[in-house]
Each structure stands twice: as structure tokens, then as C-alpha cells.
Design an enzyme around this catalytic site. Structure first.
Site, short mmCIF file in Angstrom:
data_model
loop_
_atom_site.label_atom_id
_atom_site.label_comp_id
_atom_site.label_asym_id
_atom_site.label_seq_id
_atom_site.Cartn_x
_atom_site.Cartn_y
_atom_site.Cartn_z
N SER B 156 0.84 -1.19 0.00
CA SER B 156 0.00 0.00 0.00
C SER B 156 0.88 1.26 0.00
CB SER B 156 -0.96 -0.05 1.20
OG SER B 156 -1.95 0.92 1.10
N ARG B 226 -11.53 5.94 10.60
CA ARG B 226 -11.11 4.55 10.62
C ARG B 226 -12.21 3.61 10.13
NH1 ARG B 226 -6.56 1.49 10.29
NH2 ARG B 226 -6.67 -0.35 11.61
N ASP B 321 -8.97 -6.54 -4.27
CA ASP B 321 -8.58 -5.22 -3.74
C ASP B 321 -9.20 -4.15 -4.63
OD1 ASP B 321 -7.35 -2.93 -2.83
OD2 ASP B 321 -5.30 -3.67 -3.05
N HIS B 354 -7.97 -5.22 0.02
CA HIS B 354 -6.70 -4.51 0.17
C HIS B 354 -5.89 -5.08 1.33
CE1 HIS B 354 -3.90 -1.28 -0.41
NE2 HIS B 354 -4.06 -0.83 0.80
N ASP B 355 -6.56 -5.51 2.38
CA ASP B 355 -5.90 -6.09 3.55
C ASP B 355 -5.09 -7.34 3.23
OD1 ASP B 355 -6.31 -4.39 5.60
OD2 ASP B 355 -7.92 -5.53 6.57
#
Lengths: 381, 381
Positions: B156, B226, B321, B354-355
Site C-alpha cells: 500500500s 477509521r 482489492d 486490500h488487507d
């Protein structure tokens, strides 16, 4: 196709229908009395068979087409779709737009005065659902002497109402047009809604929903909710094509003021919305989205849920819509097909994302026009 | 493959490097003096040729692997990747994790004391960029006597640093591993960042960035930021598989407390984060993302930007992602190929969105292992 050159419905005015008998709600309480704000365009025929109901989405209302005065800057929210010679042709159909319960555009909602207290409903306003809206809209239809709708039409949350109409009142819906919608929200959909709600609920100016009495407006929260919502209405590519990485002032500023054009646009949209929309209404509309799940009373089986419908369906999706992607529309189509229902489905190529259902994309409008031509023929048969 | 059974690096401790000479920043100002918090695992070989730098993403830090004490509940953030026998094998490599400038985990940042005022930097802390971080990391490398990195690795925002390293210090980077990254943010990426920033900036407890002196923490804003970020880290399908429409209490509650499991999860993540992370750091990290655009000094031409690099590249993307989709990684790959550089590219099937770059997906870890085996052979050649 219609032979009329498309034009505006012209000047319109809103009407109010007051209902004195209580409306039992899905949440278990009842609204003792309420009013619905609505507009009509065109003329109801003698057989009362040409009525079309338009259901609005999250931030919509009853003002679908036309202007209130010549000075009005903008027409109703679906003016490109509704009018003489337009797909929803007001020379053929008697078109009704209605603001839903819980709204902030004239129908009874959290900012209305609660007759029991003489103060705005605020936090005391009950949670309303798509089922409740459909029931309230049916009462309005009764009031207007409309037994059967030639079509019930809606995009997004409006499409959910059209689908629910076809399930709850199969004999009253000849055609249901379900556009850019979904049979229920996904976890991601709910997640976005919850962030928007938390922005409002945690705004110190929200006062637990009773901000009216404090002379406050939770503008910060509502602004964030709208900014976030707006991202999900546009496609990644569409946003890229329109804004890309364009800078407001041509060069990096290395600060926290507006840097990129997209920031300027989003903040403007957020500011505008937070000045005009009611925060409690926003909360209610997002909850109605979350709760919508017509298959739930049927053990989660959407095929069973639609098995009693008798409408002809048109289901439309847009390829760049990632809020309610084409796959979500196909779930509806698959269930209708499995239940042996008549359904047409189109996936339209458009760069407009979820917002495409409001836009003047030709293939979409031609499709709507063609389908509604058939509805018109049906009415006159 | 390594012959060692994968295990933890064990107990680790953080170190601090203090730099007394000013660091000129991209924004035009300079940090007069600063410190970097870092950790190292493994042993630097005599030739000083086995050093690996790990660059962290938005909410990351220097604590990459191991635990500070046996009582520690969680290890470092990339413990599954870094350790003896793991893909980034600490029996082969001397691995460095560093907290970036502007951070809130020991390196100089907005919550550090500004020596000029004796108070936290707060709003006076300058905007830092990926270029600045790379420059500061290079000074740390100098301090540690490392002339050339066997590899610079990041996911990222960390991948952006790896790419920038290869451009700014071509002779110091033998291999660059750019994972789940992008050559610049899209309008949609910036839009999400801006909503997160606006949540913090408009929180009444933010006090223009100087909340420290007011004994306040902009928890509401940070929590929203968040929650929103978290949605973009997960895939729609992954979220659906894990949470779906599961209800907290089995039935609809028709209120504004937690209704769906996904809401409970997101709010928990938001709460936890807002108790531990610095709001100004969050703002700075998102700005560093927005500003990253290595092609900008080359007239927007990424091929020109990478034409001076001499690293071997591994570029990795994950199919689910949508924050930095595979297409964004391919932009990097295409530029490297067009510039005649050595690059391997893999698009990994994973439901983690994405994680995924942080997750223990086997094909991903095997790929990393294989690439780093080659790096290891190169080091020993």
C-alpha cells in the site's frame, strides 16, 4: 415512440393529503395521523387505468418534474424522464410523485410537529420501512380513486418500493420498473450507511435527534454523510474522467485546505445538502434501506417472495454502478424468472455509476420509452 | 525454500536514532532535528549486503515482528511475513522497520514536543511526503552503515515508498517489492481520504490540530475516519462472507443502536483505533498518499520516472482489492516494462481485499518466499 417533442410539464404545485386514521408500522407502533405531500402531472383517464406512481430514493421527494415558478433555478429531480413526449409521458399517464413518511419535504416526518407535544417529533419519530411507505402510498392511491397502477417506478431505494408494491399489492400493479436497485443491502452497503449514521449521531449538534429544540443543526455530520454517499453514487472511472488529480490552484499547497478539485466538489455537495436536508430523515432513509429484505418473511427465499406477483417487470442496471452492481439486479431477475414471472432485464453501459438512473443516457431513456409505450398500449387496449 | 521451520523473531526492542542536522522537506520548510524509531531483526553480514527495509502503510509503524514482552497480546504487524524461516527470513536478512516522520509511534511527529515551544507540534508540524520519508530513511541507512539494500519492501503506502526508493536512490536498491499499491491515487481514492480528513478537521475536539493543549482528543472524527477506511480495506465479497446481514440480536430492533454484526465490528474497530492513534498523524498519512505521484516531476510520464531505476521489481496485486485494484499495479508494471526494466508481476486470488497484503494467503507468501530466495542467493553470490 411518442410523436410529441419532449418538453417540460411546466408549472406545477404540490398537494397535501391528510390521513386521520392511524397507520400501523412495521416497528410495532402506529402513526396516529399523518400527511403526505404529493404532486401529479397529466390527467387521470375515465377508466382510472393510466396512473403511474414514482417512488423516490434516499434524498428525493414528491417534486419529480416541472417548476413551482418561472424563477425556479432547477426543475423536479426526474424532469428529464417525466413530461410530455418524455419516457414517462404525461400526455399519456397520470403521474404521481409522493414524499415518503419520515421525509423532510412536507410529508409527516421528524421535523413535523408532534400533535401530542406541540414540538417537533425528533427522536420520538418511529422508524419507518419500505413496507410502511408502500402501505401509506396505497392509502394515497385509495384517496385518489386509483385502484390499479399502470406502473410503479423507482430507482435505487425507489426501485425497492416498486418491488415491494408488486409483492404486497399484486392486483394493483400492472408493471413494476425496478432501476439500479437490489433485493437487499450487502454488508458493505450497510457499512457505508452506518458510517454516515455515526457521523450524524455523534455530531454534538445532534442532541439525540432533538436538535430542533436546541436551535441547532448537525451540519458537520450531515455534510460528512452526504460526501460519503456521493462517492458511492459515482463510478471510479467517471470521477476520474471528471476530476482526476486536477488541482484547485495548479500546484501542491501542502496544507489542509482544498487541494484537489474532487475535494472542492465533494465539500460543496456536502455543504449544500447539510443546509437543506433533515438529519433525522437521512437516518431514517438509510435505515429503511438496511431493513429492506422482501425475502425475509419467506425464509430468505426471494423466489417465494415474488411468487405471488402479477406485474410485468422491467429491471435495469448500469455497468459502472458499484453501489448496487448489475449482479444485484440479476438476483431480482433470477428470482422472477425462477418464479415464472414476466421480466425484461437490461444492463446499460454508462459511466455515471449509481447516479445513472437519474441521468439522460440515451440507451436508458430509449429503453424506458419503449417499455412505457407498451404500457400505454396496454392501458388503451 | 528455506529449510528452517517458520517461527517468531521472539522478543524485540525498539531503538531511536536522533538526527541533529535539519531535513529539508518537499513542502519548503525544514525539520531542524528529528528522531526515527526503528527496530531490526537478524544480523547485518560483514559485507553489509543483506539489509532489507520494510516501509509501513497508513497506520503502521516500526514494530514489524516479534513481541516486546512475553505478555504482549499481539506481535508486530507483519509477523507472519518476517521471522526465521518466513518469506522475509531473519536468518538470512538484516531487517529494518522504521516509523515514518509524522508518525505517532516514537518518530518525530505532531504529538512530539516542538523544542522551539516546549509544546506538542500539533498544527505546526509540517506536511511530509513519501519523498521526505525516503530521504529520512536513507539517512537512517547511512547511520546504520548500510549503503545498499538487498530489498526495499512495502504494501500500500509502503509500496509507494519502495517505488520512490528505487527512483530516488537507484544505486542503493537491489530489489523493490511493491505490493497492493498504485503509482498515484485516483479521484475516488482522494475523495475517501478527504471525507476521513473532514471528519477529523471538523471534530470540535480537534482544535485546529492543537487538541493536545486542550486536553482533548478528536475521537469522533478519528473513529469515523477509521470506520470508513476499514470498509475500503475489505472486499465486498469478503465482508459479505464474514458478516452478511447477520443481526446482533437475531431480530430487527428498529432503532439506532447496533443492528447488524457489520456495524458492531466497524464501530469496535473505530473505537479501538481512536483510542490509540494520533489524529494529526492520520491527516498527514492520508496527505502523503494524496501527494504521491512520482511521475509528476517527469511531466506525468511514469516511464520516464522509472527509467533511471536499477532494481529488480516484484509487483503484487490482489484480485479483490478495490482500493488499489490490480489495474493500478499494472500501471506500474507497464511503465517498468516500457522502460526496459526487470519486473515480475503477480495478481493473487484472495478474498481479503486490500488487507490481503497483511494476510497469510499461501500463494502470496510462497511467491514472496521464492522471490526473496533469489534475493538471498544474489546476496551470497
Amino acid at each position: 415512440m411518442s410523436t410529441t417533442t419532449p418538453r417540460s410539464v411546466g408549472l406545477v404545485r404540490a398537494q397535501t393529503a391528510v390521513f386521520e386514521s392511524p397507520l400501523a408500522l412495521e416497528c410495532g407502533t402506529a402513526l396516529p395521523a399523518y400527511q403526505l405531500q404529493f404532486e401529479t402531472y397529466g390527467t387521470l383517464n375515465a377508466a382510472k387505468s393510466n396512473a403511474v406512481l414514482i417512488c423516490h430514493a434516499l434524498s428525493g421527494h414528491h417534486h419529480v418534474a416541472g417548476r413551482y415558478s418561472d424563477a425556479d433555478k432547477y426543475p423536479g429531480w426526474w424532469d428529464n424522464m417525466v413530461g410530455p413526449g418524455k419516457p414517462i409521458d404525461t400526455e399519456r399517464f397520470f403521474v404521481i410523485g409522493v414524499n415518503n413518511l419520515g421525509g423532510c419535504h412536507g410529508s409527516t416526518g421528524p421535523s413535523s410537529i408532534n400533535p401530542d407535544t406541540g414540538k417537533p417529533w425528533g427522536s420520538a419519530f418511529p422508524v419507518v420501512t419500505v413496507n410502511d411507505w408502500v402501505k401509506a402510498q396505497a392509502r394515497l392511491a385509495d384517496r385518489l380513486g386509483i385502484d390499479t397502477f399502470a406502473a410503479v417506478i423507482g430507482g435505487s431505494l425507489g426501485g425497492m418500493q416498486a418491488l415491494q408494491w408488486s409483492i404486497d399489492y399484486p392486483e394493483r400493479v400492472k408493471n413494476a420498473l425496478v432501476i439500479a436497485s437490489a433485493p437487499k443491502l450487502s454488508a458493505q452497503n450497510i457499512a457505508f450507511n452506518d458510517v454516515a449514521r455515526q457521523a450524524i449521531l455523534t455530531d454534538p449538534d445532534f442532541f439525540g435527534g432533538d436538535f430542533y429544540e436546541h436551535g441547532a443543526i448537525p451540519r458537520r455530520g450531515l455534510r460528512l454523510a452526504r460526501m460519503l454517499g456521493h462517492i458511492t453514487y459515482l463510478s471510479d472511472d467517471g470521477m476520474g474522467a471528471k476530476f482526476g488529480r486536477m488541482l484547485k490552484s495548479g500546484e501542491y499547497q501542502y496544507g489542509f485546505d482544498v487541494e484537489f478539485e474532487i475535494e472542492s466538489y465533494l465539500r460543496y455537495q456536502g455543504d449544500k445538502f447539510s443546509d437543506s436536508f433533515d438529519a433525522n430523515t437521512y437516518l431514517l432513509m438509510t435505515k429503511a434501506l438496511d431493513y429492506f429484505d422482501p425475502a425475509k418473511p419467506f425464509g430468505g427465499d426471494l423466489v417465494k417472495a415474488v411468487s405471488g406477483t402479477s406485474a410485468n417487470f422491467l429491471v435495469v442496471s448500469f455497468d459502472s454502478d458499484w453501489r448496487f452492481s448489475p449482479g444485484r439486479s440479476r438476483e431480482i431477475v433470477d428470482a422472477l424468472v425462477a418464479a415464472g414471472k414476466r421480466v425484461q432485464y437490461a444492463q446499460i453501459a454508462s459511466g455515471h455509476g449509481h447516479d445513472a438512473f437519474l441521468m439522460m443516457d440515451h440507451p436508458y431513456h430509449e429503453l424506458m420509452h419503449a417499455f412505457l409505450n407498451r404500457v400505454h398500449e396496454e392501458v388503451n387496449r
